[in-house]
Motif scaffolding. Structure first.
Motif, PDB file in Angstrom:
ATOM      1  N   LEU A 170      -9.722  -3.604   0.667  1.00  0.00           N
ATOM      2  CA  LEU A 170      -9.562  -3.311   2.089  1.00  0.00           C
ATOM      3  C   LEU A 170      -8.384  -2.372   2.295  1.00  0.00           C
ATOM      4  O   LEU A 170      -7.328  -2.550   1.679  1.00  0.00           O
ATOM      5  N   LEU A 171      -8.574  -1.374   3.155  1.00  0.00           N
ATOM      6  CA  LEU A 171      -7.485  -0.469   3.511  1.00  0.00           C
ATOM      7  C   LEU A 171      -7.199  -0.574   5.002  1.00  0.00           C
ATOM      8  O   LEU A 171      -8.115  -0.448   5.824  1.00  0.00           O
ATOM      9  N   GLY A 172      -5.928  -0.818   5.348  1.00  0.00           N
ATOM     10  CA  GLY A 172      -5.551  -0.936   6.744  1.00  0.00           C
ATOM     11  C   GLY A 172      -4.073  -0.674   6.945  1.00  0.00           C
ATOM     12  O   GLY A 172      -3.306  -0.617   5.981  1.00  0.00           O
ATOM     13  N   ASP A 173      -3.684  -0.543   8.213  1.00  0.00           N
ATOM     14  CA  ASP A 173      -2.316  -0.122   8.520  1.00  0.00           C
ATOM     15  C   ASP A 173      -1.453  -1.216   9.121  1.00  0.00           C
ATOM     16  O   ASP A 173      -0.298  -0.956   9.461  1.00  0.00           O
ATOM     17  N   THR A 174      -1.964  -2.438   9.276  1.00  0.00           N
ATOM     18  CA  THR A 174      -1.170  -3.486   9.911  1.00  0.00           C
ATOM     19  C   THR A 174      -1.084  -4.729   9.025  1.00  0.00           C
ATOM     20  O   THR A 174      -1.950  -4.961   8.172  1.00  0.00           O
ATOM     21  N   PRO A 175      -0.058  -5.569   9.247  1.00  0.00           N
ATOM     22  CA  PRO A 175      -0.004  -6.849   8.541  1.00  0.00           C
ATOM     23  C   PRO A 175      -1.230  -7.711   8.802  1.00  0.00           C
ATOM     24  O   PRO A 175      -1.642  -8.479   7.931  1.00  0.00           O
ATOM     25  N   ALA A 176      -1.829  -7.586   9.997  1.00  0.00           N
ATOM     26  CA  ALA A 176      -3.043  -8.345  10.286  1.00  0.00           C
ATOM     27  C   ALA A 176      -4.182  -7.938   9.358  1.00  0.00           C
ATOM     28  O   ALA A 176      -4.963  -8.784   8.901  1.00  0.00           O
TER      29      ALA A 176
END
Length: 225
Positions: A170-176
């Motif tokens: 998974l790639l994402g920009d937030t701690p969530a």
């Protein structure tokens, strides 16, 4: 031929930046379904549309319900469709997003989809506005309609794609985003193109962190492992 790796993409501030237009469309949809002008929006960092709507409704003294969310989702999706051309002008795909999606699509063992708090129509419009939708299998992804929390979204995408945890990243920009992946043992690569620093994404548990997606070869190495 079975796919060996499923890449799960967050959208906002990972692949695209609407440069404020997303909030404008959100406010218009909120007013349409509640009759109330948006004074303030609940924090949206890493949250899904149902949660943002619920918390924002509470701030305005509006009673939340599933019916309200369904009406809101319809209004928000329609607003994105109406303003798709303007979104293309005002917003942008983040540097390297198109090149990386294309490079991954050239590998037959890799499939790409989205795990996003956006409702599906908004997600599709945002990505199509910047020609990012072609390499993504939306039917294998998950959207704001599917769960209130990020772990639930990841669970839905893994089920729809029939992908074991160890075959996903998974790639994402937030701690969530990070927590959503880790809740199911999915490897997470942070992308520090949002409001969260690389250090904070690492602290949240991301296996690796990219400053952005501009270095296609480096990103490919981290994703493929």
């Amino acid at each position: 031929m079975p796919h060996d790796l499923l890449v799960l993409w967050d959208i906002d501030h990972t692949l695209v930046d609407t440069r404020g237009m997303g909030r404008e469309l959100w406010a218009a949809a909120f007013h349409e379904v509640t009759g109330v002008e948006l004074r303030e929006q609940a924090s949206i960092e890493g949250l899904t549309e149902p949660v943002i709507l619920r918390e924002t409704a509470r701030l305005h003294g509006v009673r939340d319900s599933r019916e309200l969310f369904e009406k809101f989702a319809h209004a928000l999706g329609a607003a994105h469709v109406r303003h798709a051309a303007e979104l293309r002008v005002r917003g942008q795909a983040l540097p390297g997003a198109h090149q990386l999606l294309t490079a991954l699509a050239q590998r037959p063992e890799i499939r790409q989809t989205v795990v996003t708090g956006n409702i599906r129509t908004a997600a599709e419009v945002k990505l199509a506005a910047f020609d990012l939708e072609r390499e993504l299998d939306f039917d294998s992804g998950s959207f704001g309609e599917d769960a209130d929390e990020r772990p639930g979204l990841v669970r839905v995408a893994l089920r729809r794609s029939d992908t074991p945890t160890e075959h996903a990243v998974l790639l994402g920009d937030t701690p969530a985003d990070v927590r959503g992946g880790l809740a199911h043992g999915v490897r997470v690569i942070g992308v520090a193109t949002g409001r969260t620093s690389a250090a904070d994404l690492t602290a949240a548990g991301a296996a690796q962190v990219l400053p952005d997606l501009a270095d296609t070869e480096r990103a490919l190495r981290l994703i493929v492992g």
